[in-house]
Scaffold this active site. Structure first.
Site, PDB file in Angstrom:
ATOM      1  N   LYS A   1     -12.201  25.253   3.758  1.00 33.13           N
ATOM      2  CA  LYS A   1     -12.002  24.875   5.153  1.00 33.13           C
ATOM      3  C   LYS A   1     -10.695  23.941   5.607  1.00 33.13           C
ATOM      4  O   LYS A   1      -9.966  24.537   6.334  1.00 33.13           O
ATOM      5  CB  LYS A   1     -13.300  24.138   5.581  1.00 33.13           C
ATOM      6  CG  LYS A   1     -14.698  25.027   5.693  1.00 33.13           C
ATOM      7  CD  LYS A   1     -15.762  24.262   6.386  1.00 33.13           C
ATOM      8  CE  LYS A   1     -16.873  25.354   6.681  1.00 33.13           C
ATOM      9  NZ  LYS A   1     -17.934  25.309   5.684  1.00 33.13           N
TER      10      LYS A   1
ATOM     11  N   PHE B   1     -25.816  25.060   0.851  1.00 32.20           N
ATOM     12  CA  PHE B   1     -25.091  26.055   1.674  1.00 32.20           C
ATOM     13  C   PHE B   1     -23.839  26.530   1.067  1.00 32.20           C
ATOM     14  O   PHE B   1     -23.011  25.775   0.726  1.00 32.20           O
ATOM     15  CB  PHE B   1     -24.678  25.772   3.318  1.00 32.20           C
ATOM     16  CG  PHE B   1     -24.085  26.923   3.884  1.00 32.20           C
ATOM     17  CD1 PHE B   1     -25.130  28.008   4.379  1.00 32.20           C
ATOM     18  CD2 PHE B   1     -22.698  27.102   4.184  1.00 32.20           C
ATOM     19  CE1 PHE B   1     -24.361  29.211   5.100  1.00 32.20           C
ATOM     20  CE2 PHE B   1     -21.881  27.985   4.774  1.00 32.20           C
ATOM     21  CZ  PHE B   1     -22.926  29.117   5.243  1.00 32.20           C
TER      22      PHE B   1
ATOM     23  N   ASP C   1     -19.181  22.647  -5.001  1.00 34.64           N
ATOM     24  CA  ASP C   1     -18.723  23.413  -3.622  1.00 34.64           C
ATOM     25  C   ASP C   1     -18.180  22.225  -2.643  1.00 34.64           C
ATOM     26  O   ASP C   1     -18.708  21.719  -2.154  1.00 34.64           O
ATOM     27  CB  ASP C   1     -19.830  24.295  -2.865  1.00 34.64           C
ATOM     28  CG  ASP C   1     -19.398  25.007  -1.998  1.00 34.64           C
ATOM     29  OD1 ASP C   1     -18.229  24.690  -1.573  1.00 34.64           O
ATOM     30  OD2 ASP C   1     -20.427  25.868  -1.394  1.00 34.64           O
TER      31      ASP C   1
HETATM   32  C1  PLP Z   1     -18.507  26.699   5.189  1.00 36.41           C
HETATM   33  C2  PLP Z   1     -18.981  26.595   3.851  1.00 36.41           C
HETATM   34  C3  PLP Z   1     -18.676  27.620   3.126  1.00 36.41           C
HETATM   35  C4  PLP Z   1     -18.544  28.926   3.447  1.00 36.41           C
HETATM   36  O1  PLP Z   1     -17.197  29.041   3.874  1.00 36.41           O
HETATM   37  P1  PLP Z   1     -16.642  30.322   4.861  1.00 36.41           P
HETATM   38  O2  PLP Z   1     -15.431  30.097   4.986  1.00 36.41           O
HETATM   39  O3  PLP Z   1     -17.503  30.192   6.109  1.00 36.41           O
HETATM   40  O4  PLP Z   1     -16.999  31.543   3.939  1.00 36.41           O
HETATM   41  C5  PLP Z   1     -19.428  27.343   1.655  1.00 36.41           C
HETATM   42  N1  PLP Z   1     -19.822  26.344   1.294  1.00 36.41           N
HETATM   43  C6  PLP Z   1     -19.500  25.241   2.069  1.00 36.41           C
HETATM   44  C7  PLP Z   1     -20.167  23.858   1.262  1.00 36.41           C
HETATM   45  C8  PLP Z   1     -19.446  25.371   3.495  1.00 36.41           C
HETATM   46  O5  PLP Z   1     -19.490  24.264   3.969  1.00 36.41           O
END
Ligand code: PLP
Length: 389
Positions: free
Chosen positions: A245, A131, A216
């Site tokens: 985050k 994701f 990521d």
């Molecule tokens: C939450 C998340 C995103 C997206 O972040 P947003 O601030 O909601 O755009 C991207 N990559 C990972 C691994 C995430 O957990």
């Protein structure tokens, strides 16, 4: 004009919300409008790492808000420069582009990789279940068909291979590959942890193929797993790291960190963000990094995580708990995660049903032993209700 009698939801139907409202928070506790406390084991989806309303973050925001909110990225501000310097030092020399969210950090990473790769290397290899966000570029590398289907066609030249499978990756990476993008631990897929050698093998593969490695760390980064970045135990250096985050303590800020191979790829005008790394968000992020250091929260995430994991294993079975630090998933024997989350809510504990059979537990890193023990006891009661029903 008054509202019509049968009020329509004034918001688009993107989230199915729990029937509960929160008004304030403190540490690992949230309070509803009646003042009833809830133990927060979700932390706003791994965002509130230093807890709700941490006094240092609150005062950093208040002081910065009284001084200067925004000047755009046409000018220098001290909080942004200082934050970039701090991230450079905790990341071992990576340079920052600031944005406002995880998806935006991924967008920047994809653009950086494409420009670096040039016309011959445009491909990106991502993982099934991965994701990376909801914007079209980030969605293109997201490996979850249900989230993509309504929005195709997405970006071309992207392939998805099984996570935690180096052979599958090797088969997919070629001379036209600009980058491999992977989460150190797949968060939204249900806290899926690869084997210990996976990241090092992916790094090695990228080196042999001459492509970039994008990690990521939007969910895993900034202390969540017990180190600044989840890649650290693997002893590797990624080319690009996405964070967001936990960085701003609740304010929207993300960053795309670039290592020496790619840091000089962008030139003026290649990318931008009106709000990215504004002084308010940057001041909050600086306060968050200070709190993590001063309160020893990297160690604390490991120690508290071990206690929580032990307790969860005794409730749900020793093979049911996975994750690292304070990013844990509990795999249930049947698809009862939403029922468990609902029962937990009745017991005033917040957990997240991240998959039909997995609950995610990612509390603030400041959670105390007493709070962990109370949370475990209440979760056990909730689980008994679910299994007896
Ligand atoms: C939450 C998340 C995103 C997206 O972040 P947003 O601030 O909601 O755009 C991207 N990559 C990972 C691994 C995430 O957990």
């Amino acid at each position: 004009m008054s509202a019509p009698a049968t009020a329509v939801d004034p918001m688009l139907a993107t989230y199915k919300r729990w029937p509960i409202q929160f008004e304030r928070g403190s540490g690992s506790t949230l309070y509803d409008p009646d003042g009833k406390p809830y133990l927060d084991l979700v932390a706003g989806l791994a965002v509130a790492s230093v807890g709700h309303a941490h006094p240092d973050v609150t005062s950093a925001i208040a002081e910065q808000a009284a001084r200067l909110l925004h000047v755009s990225n046409l000018y220098v501000t001290a909080p942004q420069r200082e934050l970039a310097g701090r991230l450079l030092s905790v990341s071992g020399g990576m340079r920052s582009f600031f944005c406002n969210s995880g998806a935006e950090a991924v967008e920047c990473a994809l653009k950086l990789a494409r420009k670096w790769g040039g016309p011959q290397r445009r491909g990106i290899v991502a993982t099934v279940g991965g994701f990376h966000g909801r914007t079209l570029g980030a969605l293109s590398v997201t490996g979850q068909p249900s989230k993509r289907a309504s929005f195709e066609p997405l970006l071309p030249r992207i392939s998805h291979v099984a996570f935690n499978d180096v052979d599958a990756l090797e088969a997919a990476v070629g001379e036209d590959t600009a980058a491999v993008i992977v989460e150190p631990i797949q968060g939204e897929a249900g806290i899926v942890v690869p084997h210990d050698r996976y990241l090092a093998a992916v790094r090695d593969l990228c080196d042999r193929a001459g492509c970039l490695l994008i990690l990521d760390e939007v969910q895993t980064g900034i202390g969540r797993t017990g180190s600044w970045f989840a890649f650290e135990p693997a002893g590797i250096a990624p080319d690009i790291v996405c964070i967001a985050k936990g960085l701003g303590g609740g304010l929207p800020i993300g960053a795309c960190l670039a290592g020496p191979r790619v840091a000089d790829t962008f030139t003026f005008g290649d990318h931008g963000s009106t709000f990215g790394g504004g002084p308010l968000q940057s001041a909050a992020a600086l306060a968050v990094l200070d709190v993590i250091e001063r309160e020893g929260l990297l160690d604390r995430a490991r120690i508290a995580g071990a206690r929580l994991r032990e307790g969860l294993r005794s409730i749900f079975g020793s093979h049911s708990v996975r994750g690292r630090g304070l990013l844990l998933g509990v795999v249930l024997p049947s698809p009862t995660a939403s029922r468990l989350a609902a029962a937990a809510l009745q017991h005033a504990v917040l957990v997240n049903d991240v998959a039909p059979d997995v609950i995610r537990i990612c509390p603030p890193l400041v959670i105390t032993d007493a709070e962990i023990d109370r949370g475990l006891q209440l979760l056990e009661e909730a689980w008994h209700e679910v299994t007896e029903a």
